[in-house]
Write a protein that holds these residues in place. Sequence first.
Motif, PDB file in Angstrom:
ATOM      1  N   SER A 112     -12.213 -31.981  49.090  1.00 52.80           N
ATOM      2  CA  SER A 112     -10.763 -31.941  48.847  1.00 52.80           C
ATOM      3  C   SER A 112     -10.134 -33.307  49.075  1.00 52.80           C
ATOM      4  O   SER A 112      -9.252 -33.730  48.328  1.00 52.80           O
ATOM      5  CB  SER A 112     -10.099 -30.904  49.759  1.00 52.80           C
ATOM      6  OG  SER A 112     -10.596 -29.620  49.482  1.00 52.80           O
TER       7      SER A 112
ATOM      8  N   GLN B  41      -6.486 -26.078  46.382  1.00 46.52           N
ATOM      9  CA  GLN B  41      -7.325 -25.014  46.928  1.00 46.52           C
ATOM     10  C   GLN B  41      -6.469 -23.810  47.336  1.00 46.52           C
ATOM     11  O   GLN B  41      -6.823 -22.665  47.110  1.00 46.52           O
ATOM     12  CB  GLN B  41      -8.070 -25.564  48.148  1.00 46.52           C
ATOM     13  CG  GLN B  41      -9.213 -24.716  48.596  1.00 46.52           C
ATOM     14  CD  GLN B  41     -10.123 -25.461  49.567  1.00 46.52           C
ATOM     15  OE1 GLN B  41      -9.921 -26.641  49.858  1.00 46.52           O
ATOM     16  NE2 GLN B  41     -11.134 -24.785  50.056  1.00 46.52           N
TER      17      GLN B  41
ATOM     18  N   ASP C 160      -9.595 -27.601  42.616  1.00 45.91           N
ATOM     19  CA  ASP C 160     -10.203 -27.487  43.943  1.00 45.91           C
ATOM     20  C   ASP C 160     -10.587 -26.036  44.182  1.00 45.91           C
ATOM     21  O   ASP C 160      -9.732 -25.194  44.441  1.00 45.91           O
ATOM     22  CB  ASP C 160      -9.221 -27.979  45.017  1.00 45.91           C
ATOM     23  CG  ASP C 160      -9.937 -28.327  46.325  1.00 45.91           C
ATOM     24  OD1 ASP C 160     -11.109 -27.923  46.477  1.00 45.91           O
ATOM     25  OD2 ASP C 160      -9.323 -28.992  47.174  1.00 45.91           O
ATOM     26  N   GLU C 161     -11.845 -25.753  44.070  1.00 50.34           N
ATOM     27  CA  GLU C 161     -12.384 -24.388  44.215  1.00 50.34           C
ATOM     28  C   GLU C 161     -11.585 -23.359  43.425  1.00 50.34           C
ATOM     29  O   GLU C 161     -10.979 -22.461  43.999  1.00 50.34           O
ATOM     30  CB  GLU C 161     -12.442 -24.020  45.702  1.00 50.34           C
ATOM     31  CG  GLU C 161     -13.196 -25.110  46.461  1.00 50.34           C
ATOM     32  CD  GLU C 161     -13.758 -24.666  47.788  1.00 50.34           C
ATOM     33  OE1 GLU C 161     -13.629 -23.480  48.114  1.00 50.34           O
ATOM     34  OE2 GLU C 161     -14.346 -25.509  48.468  1.00 50.34           O
TER      35      GLU C 161
HETATM   36 MG   LIG Z   1     -11.741 -28.158  50.281  1.00 48.84          MG
END
Ligand SMILES: [Mg+2]
Lengths: 252, 271
Positions: B63, B103, B180-181
């Motif tokens: 991140s 995220q 992010d994810e």
């Molecule tokens: Mg992360």
Amino acid sequence: MKQLNAILEGFGSTWLLLVRALAYAPTLPRQFGRFVEQCYLIGYTTLPIVAILSFFIGSVLALQAGRSMQDFGTQQFIGSLVGLSMARELGPVMAAILLAGRVGSAIAAELASMKVYQEIDALETMNIPPARMLVLPRLAAVLVMMPVLTIIADLVGWFGGAIVAKYTKIISIEPESYFSVLRRYTHFSDVLNGLFKAELFGFVVVLLCCNIGLNTRGGPREIGASVTRAVVVSLIAILVLDYFVTQVLMAG
Amino acid sequence: MSSSCPLGSTRNPFTAVDTPAVGVSIEKLSKNFGSQQVLREVTFAVEPGEIFVLMGPSGSGKSVLLKHIVGLEQPTAGRVTVHGLDAAATATREQVRIALVFQSGALFNSLSVYDNLALYPREHQIADEAAIRDKVMHALQILSLEGTARKAPSELSGGMRKRVAIARALVMEPQLMLYDEPTSELDPVMSATISEIIATLKEEYHVTTIVVSHDRELALGIADRVGILMDGALVSLGPAAALHAPQDPRVAEFLSPKIDLQNPRFKNLEK
Ligand SMILES: [Mg+2]
Ligand SMILES: Nc1ncnc2c1ncn2[C@@H]1O[C@H](COP(=O)(O)OP(=O)(O)O)[C@@H](O)[C@H]1O
């Protein structure tokens, strides 16, 4: 040393935020909706409490002053004392203090939570400056609303003084003579003087609270810490500024 | 989806010219938070129009790396450039449209889902309300979110919030899209949809994409190249196909961890 550093840093970032926000002033017309929303919020949350508390401030002024003035047989001048004190000092200071408590704390909480939950980061990646979208409309709104709050504080305070002056046995002054004295000694320039202070205090409070909110670091716990800091710093700023501005206004 | 996708124009709303696909270059990037070194001389480049998947265990610095590319973090050492421009400079974001899907989603909690999506085009005065409405509704439709337009983010589930965040990024018509994810809170069907969106944006519009993910399926399915970050250092970099037979034992362990019920650690727990 560390504290001094933090204070200087706070000064610096506040100025920077002010300059940034003012640079976006031309965008205000197209942010009219946000501006109105902030005006409404300030009015809605602060007006009732300003009205109630000014009533009591005006009353207690009349009560205290009436007692001392009676010793000299000058209680017929009580209207001038309440009139001037409210207009030049207590109206604007009260309005600013209540603004800090109601609006300043809410601004700090909202911006701090936006920071902690990465909403501010998201705005920055979208190339939308927080100073433009979040700070400018609030600064504009407080400039419009502070005079309204202060005039209401003045009027209600004068009215509270009149009631106490009439119904307190040792004073017993009729409203007609109370208000005629008040009008004779309280000039429009005194009211303007108070409005100027109110504008300054309100503007500074909102700017400080925005800056403290936006500079929150860490997790959700820090939101509460930022709110406390915002209110404390605002109160200090109001009272310190008040002294110096009063001195300047009196000299002028 | 490809023919009706409204996200087509790679026209730059700031300059009203067609914009090229952009590349990202990361050179010897190191980042410290206090005494903790989070990134260690990470170097790689993402080609224009490429899909790059960055994998790695939690806390390995993925991140933080993405934040450097959007300019939310400044390098301690090294350089990050997007389209040849310094990623840390604000001016870069005026010239290159970069969207980051956080995220956590990072939705604006005080705005409805619709207003979350409409904020970018409104603030940048890219289109009139009717055109914005079309864009927003289409983005919502792609992510099966039609019913949520009037809802507040707090009324949504975690997975829905993630999809709103992706929709909000799509409306920006980015040249560079960072996720992010993106699939971490989604069911398998939705994960597949996200993979399709990522692949389509690349095929049709040459959107350069960097995806941070633990999702091996996603990585193998869409990635042109995969990088693996461990403890702040890039330990593996190469085509997705190479992940089928990784050389590095740490990478192999990360990609297909063995579950050992005889592990003494668990034995201790039982007592
Ligand atoms: Mg992360
Ligand atoms: N703002 C920050 N301040 C201090 N430490 C941070 C910060 N952001 C991330 N870290 C640390 O950097 C490391 C990597 O974090 P991160 O990039 O979020 O990991 P992940 O690979 O799971 O996304 C973690 O150890 C985290 O604690």
